[in-house]
Every structure is written in structure tokens, then in C-alpha cells.
Design a protein around this motif. Structure first.
Motif, PDB file in Angstrom:
ATOM      1  N   LYS A   3     -13.469 -11.426  48.818  1.00 30.12           N
ATOM      2  CA  LYS A   3     -13.983 -11.745  47.480  1.00 30.12           C
ATOM      3  C   LYS A   3     -13.793 -10.561  46.527  1.00 30.12           C
ATOM      4  CE  LYS A   3     -17.199 -15.336  47.657  1.00 30.12           C
ATOM      5  NZ  LYS A   3     -18.522 -15.725  47.248  1.00 30.12           N
ATOM      6  N   SER A   4     -12.597 -10.029  46.513  1.00 32.07           N
ATOM      7  CA  SER A   4     -12.300  -8.928  45.606  1.00 32.07           C
ATOM      8  C   SER A   4     -11.054  -9.207  44.780  1.00 32.07           C
ATOM      9  CB  SER A   4     -12.093  -7.639  46.407  1.00 32.07           C
ATOM     10  OG  SER A   4     -11.021  -7.799  47.332  1.00 32.07           O
ATOM     11  N   HIS A   6     -10.122 -11.568  42.921  1.00 32.81           N
ATOM     12  CA  HIS A   6     -10.306 -12.111  41.575  1.00 32.81           C
ATOM     13  C   HIS A   6     -10.669 -11.036  40.552  1.00 32.81           C
ATOM     14  CE1 HIS A   6     -14.407 -12.177  43.179  1.00 32.81           C
ATOM     15  NE2 HIS A   6     -14.847 -12.269  41.956  1.00 32.81           N
ATOM     16  N   TRP A   7     -11.072  -9.857  41.015  1.00 31.21           N
ATOM     17  CA  TRP A   7     -11.398  -8.764  40.097  1.00 31.21           C
ATOM     18  C   TRP A   7     -10.170  -7.916  39.765  1.00 31.21           C
ATOM     19  CZ3 TRP A   7     -15.739  -9.253  37.719  1.00 31.21           C
ATOM     20  CH2 TRP A   7     -16.833  -9.839  38.355  1.00 31.21           C
ATOM     21  N   ARG A  10      -3.907  -9.344  39.688  1.00 29.16           N
ATOM     22  CA  ARG A  10      -3.345  -9.958  40.889  1.00 29.16           C
ATOM     23  C   ARG A  10      -1.828  -9.766  41.006  1.00 29.16           C
ATOM     24  NH1 ARG A  10      -7.797 -12.673  39.312  1.00 29.16           N
ATOM     25  NH2 ARG A  10      -6.823 -14.052  37.816  1.00 29.16           N
ATOM     26  N   ALA A  61     -20.640 -10.253  34.474  1.00 23.86           N
ATOM     27  CA  ALA A  61     -20.020  -9.335  35.417  1.00 23.86           C
ATOM     28  C   ALA A  61     -20.164  -7.933  34.843  1.00 23.86           C
ATOM     29  CB  ALA A  61     -18.552  -9.679  35.615  1.00 23.86           C
ATOM     30  N   TYR A  66     -17.420 -12.573  33.018  1.00 22.27           N
ATOM     31  CA  TYR A  66     -16.291 -12.785  33.918  1.00 22.27           C
ATOM     32  C   TYR A  66     -15.366 -13.845  33.344  1.00 22.27           C
ATOM     33  CZ  TYR A  66     -13.689 -14.371  38.007  1.00 22.27           C
ATOM     34  OH  TYR A  66     -12.697 -14.726  38.874  1.00 22.27           O
ATOM     35  N   SER A 109     -22.723 -11.180  41.691  1.00 23.53           N
ATOM     36  CA  SER A 109     -22.463 -10.247  40.589  1.00 23.53           C
ATOM     37  C   SER A 109     -23.008 -10.756  39.265  1.00 23.53           C
ATOM     38  CB  SER A 109     -20.960  -9.977  40.471  1.00 23.53           C
ATOM     39  OG  SER A 109     -20.261 -11.174  40.196  1.00 23.53           O
ATOM     40  N   TYR A 110     -23.139 -12.054  39.114  1.00 23.60           N
ATOM     41  CA  TYR A 110     -23.576 -12.620  37.842  1.00 23.60           C
ATOM     42  C   TYR A 110     -25.084 -12.810  37.744  1.00 23.60           C
ATOM     43  CZ  TYR A 110     -22.663 -16.637  40.869  1.00 23.60           C
ATOM     44  OH  TYR A 110     -22.597 -17.487  41.941  1.00 23.60           O
TER      45      TYR A 110
END
Length: 153
Positions: A3-4, A6-7, A10, A61, A66, A109-110
């Protein structure tokens, strides 16, 4: 990556991995699957309503919001040197208590304690009350879809 991804930038990450890995290397991205592949549990709108009341509807975020990706991971990866793709999905059913579900929300995170600030305790109380109104037994089941996107050259 989990789960990283998407930050990250890419496309740049895939270009960098292409440059620094051997020809036999590949990339595996673990995610919750493409949007819409896992049905939301019945309690999800309850959580969303309480979170929105405290933090608004924009997904937060850090100190900003986000931006939802406009492209799937698979589409991005297909254009990279790692364009041979296999997607392996697996599902797991999880049952959480009221307190576990509240804890889960605080780990996102949200809706972290930092996002909530002084509203953390009222948020927890309101969420607890709303969840127990939804299910007085405090039992919240969810099927979690995980997909392994395996990409090789």
C-alpha cells in the motif's frame, strides 16, 4: 510493493526499477484490487458519514488531500518494460469488533489522530454510537480482496 505504490510517481518508479534491476527481475504490486472489484461492506457508509462530518468529503493525506488515480496500476504497468502481467486475486473474510473497526479508521492516512486533532475523542464516540446503531452486537464482517499484480519483462 504494497500500500505504497499509490503515493509514488508510478511511471518514474517503474523506469527506475527497469534501470537498476536485472533482466530476470519483476515487480509485484499488492493492492485491494481495481475499484469496484470488492463490494463495500454494509457498514462502510456508516463510517464514511461520520468521517465526512468531521473531516469533510475530500480524502485527506498529510496536510492536503489525496488525488484519486486516473489510471489503474495494470494500465500503468502495461506501458512499462514489465509488461507481461498476471493478476492473482485472493479474498479473506475478516470480522472486527467495534473497537477494532474504530482503530482501523484511526490507522488510515485519511482519518489519523493527527488529521482529527482535538476532535479525535468526539469522532471515536460518534463512530462507536453509529456503528452500534448499525449492529448492536458490534460484529462487522468484511471480505477483503487482495490482488497480486505480477509484472515481468
Amino acid at each position: 510493493m504494497g500500500k505504497s505504490y499509490h503515493w509514488m510517481d508510478r511511471v518514474q518508479v517503474l523506469d527506475d526499477l527497469d534501470r537498476i534491476t536485472t533482466e530476470q527481475a519483476g515487480v509485484v504490486i499488492l493492492s485491494a484490487g481495481s475499484p469496484g472489484t470488492t463490494p463495500l461492506p454494509g457498514w462502510a457508509p456508516v463510517v464514511a458519514d461520520v468521517r465526512s462530518a468531521y473531516l469533510g468529503t475530500a480524502r485527506r493525506a498529510g496536510s492536503g488531500t489525496y488525488p484519486e488515480p486516473t489510471e489503474t496500476y495494470q494500465s500503468t504497468v502495461e506501458r512499462s518494460p514489465f509488461s507481461t502481467i498476471e493478476v492473482v486475486p485472493f479474498d479473506q473474510t475478516v470480522v472486527r469488533s467495534t473497537e477494532e473497526l474504530i482503530g482501523l479508521q484511526l490507522s488510515n492516512s485519511y482519518s489519523t489522530p493527527a488529521q482529527l486533532g482535538e476532535q479525535k475523542e468526539p469522532f471515536e464516540e460518534d463512530l462507536r454510537r453509529a456503528l452500534l446503531a448499525y449492529d448492536p452486537l458490534g460484529r462487522y464482517e468484511e471480505t477483503i480482496r487482495t490482488e497480486a499484480l505480477i509484472a515481468t519483462r
